[in-house]
Design a protein around this motif. Structure first.
Motif: not given
Length: 414
Positions: A47-68
């Protein structure tokens, strides 16, 4: 705005469905079997791992949105071959993982309702592919209803069973020591991969970058509460020697015999939620891979935001059929093998994704979060052990296909 765009509510439902998944049906038992009551430490660590990983993917997806999704992030950070490899890890894992998940749900329904597991698995797979074929917005609306019911049922299992907790069930706390906790963490990886799935849907969010971020934060809160509740309560009420259907047992203790058919409904909801999200993400990923030369170009059609990638979706169907019919039904392959193979692929995707974030995100809070997530992700990857051979083989296939398409394109230009 395209009518197929999804908002924060749809996105939250898709994320919660992806991360919860059918693992909630069997993993409390498998983790307790590996580590005893100390399995709760493995749950807490992941669960502790999930926090930085989830927030990182959200930041990446928001900055570089793409279906890939992660494949696009890896390409931007490390080059085209890295994009192909990461894309194949996810795309190749989906037929294995969705079939494994559907069969887990099916076997749970068979144990509680008597309906044949393979029949239930086929129904779940057909429903998920059908929901995505009629459009992501329809799929997302359906997901909101299902996830809402699912969260209510899981909460009911925890709340009604908790009064029957026995502190004696936590002793001895760690009968297998640190090795047991590590083994439990390896099993539980299947329950914590899923955050990367939303990155493939990042271009579909209709409320700008805030939609994906809000969906991720809400999903983290919901999943943390549910995982903590189920992991602790299952041990407290059932003990480390719990049976193979702990959720059913908890509901039966808290509610009574009527819990068995309810658990069958839970199994279908959990499984469909995960399969639906992975199919949605992988279909768009396949179109993006074809666009970038990692799959034949014919599969690129329908990959634009708001469109349905029918060709990539059809390829996923074709790849899923032999996984269901040939090795599982005819040879009786252990579901544990399929689940661990899927976890190894998705753990590799996660590690590459957060590593790309370290390189791509600007200095500050988001990059610091990505650094923490990268360190934890690569440590978790080691728990996959020998199953890392599966992403290794897929990486080789990705490089071969990429080079073959490059040669074909060069000859065509000549």
């Amino acid at each position: 705005m395209s009518e197929h765009r999804i908002g924060a509510g749809h996105g939250t439902a898709l994320l919660v469905g992806a991360v919860l998944g059918p693992g909630m049906l069997v993993l409390p038992h498998l983790a307790a079997e590996a580590a005893g009551p100390a399995s709760v430490l493995a749950w807490a660590g992941l669960l502790a791992l999930s926090v930085p990983v989830a927030l990182t993917f959200a930041a990446l997806g928001a900055r570089y949105p793409d279906g890939g999704g992660v494949a696009s992030f890896a390409g931007l950070a490390f080059g085209r071959p890295a994009a192909a490899v990461a894309g194949w890890w996810f795309y190749g894992a989906v037929p294995i993982g969705t079939v494994a998940g559907a069969l887990v749900g099916g076997r749970y329904v068979e144990a509680t309702l008597g309906v044949p597991a393979v029949l239930v698995a086929c129904f779940i797979l057909l429903a998920a592919f059908g929901a995505n074929a009629v459009g992501l917005r329809t799929s997302g609306r359906l997901q909101i209803v299902l996830v809402g019911l699912l969260v209510a049922l899981l909460a009911a299992a925890v709340v009604t069973a908790a009064p029957h907790a026995d502190p004696a069930n936590f002793t001895p706390f760690a009968p297998y020591g640190a090795a047991g906790v590590a083994g439990a963490a390896g099993v539980l990886m299947f329950a914590f991969v899923g955050w990367e799935a939303a990155s493939h849907l990042s271009a579909e969010f209709g409320s700008g970058k805030n939609g994906l971020v809000r969906a991720t934060v809400v999903s983290l809160a919901v999943i943390a509460v549910l995982y903590a509740g189920v992991s602790v309560t299952s041990v407290a009420v059932l003990g480390a020697d719990m049976g193979g259907v702990p959720l059913s047992d908890m509901l039966e203790i808290g509610i009574g015999p009527a819990a068995r058919p309810v658990t069958g409904v839970v199994a279908v909801l959990l499984t469909f939620g995960a399969v639906n999200t992975y199919v949605a993400g992988a279909a768009r990923l396949g179109a993006a891979l074809a666009r970038d030369g990692a799959l034949p170009g014919w599969f690129a059609r329908g990959g634009a935001p708001g469109e349905t990638p029918y060709r990539s979706l059809g390829l996923l169907v074709v790849l899923s059929v032999p996984v269901l019919v040939w090795p599982v039904v005819m040879w009786g392959v252990d579901l544990d093998l399929l689940m661990r193979a899927t976890s190894a692929c998705l753990a590799a995707v996660t590690a590459v994704g957060v590593a790309a974030a370290v390189r791509m995100l600007p200095a500050g809070r988001h990059r610091n979060t990505a650094v923490v997530g990268a360190g934890m992700s690569f440590a978790a990857l080691a728990f996959c052990g020998v199953y890392l051979v599966v992403p290794a083989v897929l990486a080789l296939v990705a490089v071969v296909v990429l080079k073959a398409n490059a040669r074909r394109s060069y000859k065509f230009r000549l």
